[in-house]
Design a protein around this motif. Sequence first.
Motif, PDB file in Angstrom:
ATOM      1  N   PHE A  38       0.829  -1.205   0.000  1.00  0.00           N
ATOM      2  CA  PHE A  38       0.000   0.000   0.000  1.00  0.00           C
ATOM      3  C   PHE A  38       0.867   1.260   0.000  1.00  0.00           C
ATOM      4  N   LEU A  39       1.856   1.295   0.873  1.00  0.00           N
ATOM      5  CA  LEU A  39       2.711   2.485   0.979  1.00  0.00           C
ATOM      6  C   LEU A  39       3.589   2.651  -0.258  1.00  0.00           C
ATOM      7  N   TRP A  66      -5.816   3.486  -5.465  1.00  0.00           N
ATOM      8  CA  TRP A  66      -5.169   2.255  -4.979  1.00  0.00           C
ATOM      9  C   TRP A  66      -6.034   1.037  -5.262  1.00  0.00           C
ATOM     10  N   MET A  67      -7.324   1.160  -4.966  1.00  0.00           N
ATOM     11  CA  MET A  67      -8.239   0.044  -5.198  1.00  0.00           C
ATOM     12  C   MET A  67      -8.297  -0.301  -6.687  1.00  0.00           C
ATOM     13  N   ALA A  68      -8.363   0.703  -7.538  1.00  0.00           N
ATOM     14  CA  ALA A  68      -8.446   0.471  -8.981  1.00  0.00           C
ATOM     15  C   ALA A  68      -7.176  -0.186  -9.494  1.00  0.00           C
ATOM     16  N   SER A  69      -6.022   0.268  -8.987  1.00  0.00           N
ATOM     17  CA  SER A  69      -4.744  -0.303  -9.396  1.00  0.00           C
ATOM     18  C   SER A  69      -4.652  -1.772  -8.985  1.00  0.00           C
ATOM     19  N   ALA A  70      -5.104  -2.065  -7.776  1.00  0.00           N
ATOM     20  CA  ALA A  70      -5.063  -3.446  -7.287  1.00  0.00           C
ATOM     21  C   ALA A  70      -5.969  -4.342  -8.124  1.00  0.00           C
ATOM     22  N   ARG A  82      -9.010  -8.186   2.209  1.00  0.00           N
ATOM     23  CA  ARG A  82      -8.083  -8.433   3.314  1.00  0.00           C
ATOM     24  C   ARG A  82      -7.030  -7.340   3.402  1.00  0.00           C
ATOM     25  N   LYS A  83      -6.504  -6.925   2.249  1.00  0.00           N
ATOM     26  CA  LYS A  83      -5.502  -5.864   2.233  1.00  0.00           C
ATOM     27  C   LYS A  83      -6.079  -4.558   2.767  1.00  0.00           C
ATOM     28  N   LEU A  84      -7.307  -4.254   2.358  1.00  0.00           N
ATOM     29  CA  LEU A  84      -7.955  -3.043   2.854  1.00  0.00           C
ATOM     30  C   LEU A  84      -8.151  -3.114   4.359  1.00  0.00           C
ATOM     31  N   SER A  85      -8.484  -4.280   4.864  1.00  0.00           N
ATOM     32  CA  SER A  85      -8.640  -4.460   6.305  1.00  0.00           C
ATOM     33  C   SER A  85      -7.331  -4.172   7.032  1.00  0.00           C
TER      34      SER A  85
END
Length: 304
Positions: A38-39, A66-70, A82-85
């Motif tokens: 994320f960072l 970030w969400m769109a890239s992922a 899970r990553k967002l959590s």
Amino acid sequence: MISAAASDAVARFLAHKSALQAISENTVTAYQTDLIEFLTFMTLHKGEPQGLAPLMELGVPDMRSWMASARSGGIAPRSLARKLSSVKSFYRWLADKEGCDPTAVLATRAPKFQAKLPRPLSEDAAKDVIETVEFQSQEDWVGARDIAVVTMLYGCGLRISEALGLTGADVPLPNALRIVGKGGKERVVPVIDAARDAVARYIRLCPHTLSEDLPLFRGVRGRALNPRQVQKVMQQTRQQLGLPASATPHAMRHSFATHLLSAGGDLRAIQELLGHASLSTTQAYTQVDAARLMEVYNKTHPKA
């Protein structure tokens, strides 16, 4: 690619989680991986390493990027959730320690995904696995070891890590074992005769010294048995029996719970036996049981 301040904050956050929540090393590693990813994205997104001040000022557009890239990178919705959590947990901690406003991060919605139901084996298939697993090795003691491990998974509902965490101090197996599971949660698990007999046979055949302070289950060279070896022998067994890829070591634990429920077991008691922190986790087995019931109904009902 991330700033020293951000790296230090992640390290302090992980230390905090480990100290207060007694999470496993695997969970710590997952948190660390998610946060570094994320960072790193935010560094590239903003064009330079982000110190704590800029990180605490992230807005909704940054989170959407970030969400769109992922998603475009092929990350499955479940993994992204899970990553967002992990990121949200980190920002809650930042808000407490640094006084930032984490609203933009915490308001980010996780992608929707279909929850995966446990995929247990049938009772006959579970029995076949236990009876067949020993034939994957040419050494009697190794075959006895594999039977003992798999029987502990199915007969006591243990996780692989819990079964392989047993030591010489735990034998001969008592009528009930005190198991320390995820998050340091302790539970008492009844030990069936079949599990006691399987472990006793393994001990009789094992060529390695089983002292109280050493692992009970050993590899061929005497070291602690690697979980991958258990996964490998299960793979060989399911191929021999023609079982699906879902027939994994963890599926034996799922089967333990599902078969107990089918036999009329109390959901709350099964939760305790499995060591689930939340009853909602255990309730997944009721959906499995209902799905199987409907499958039988549709196949056998004269008007179906």
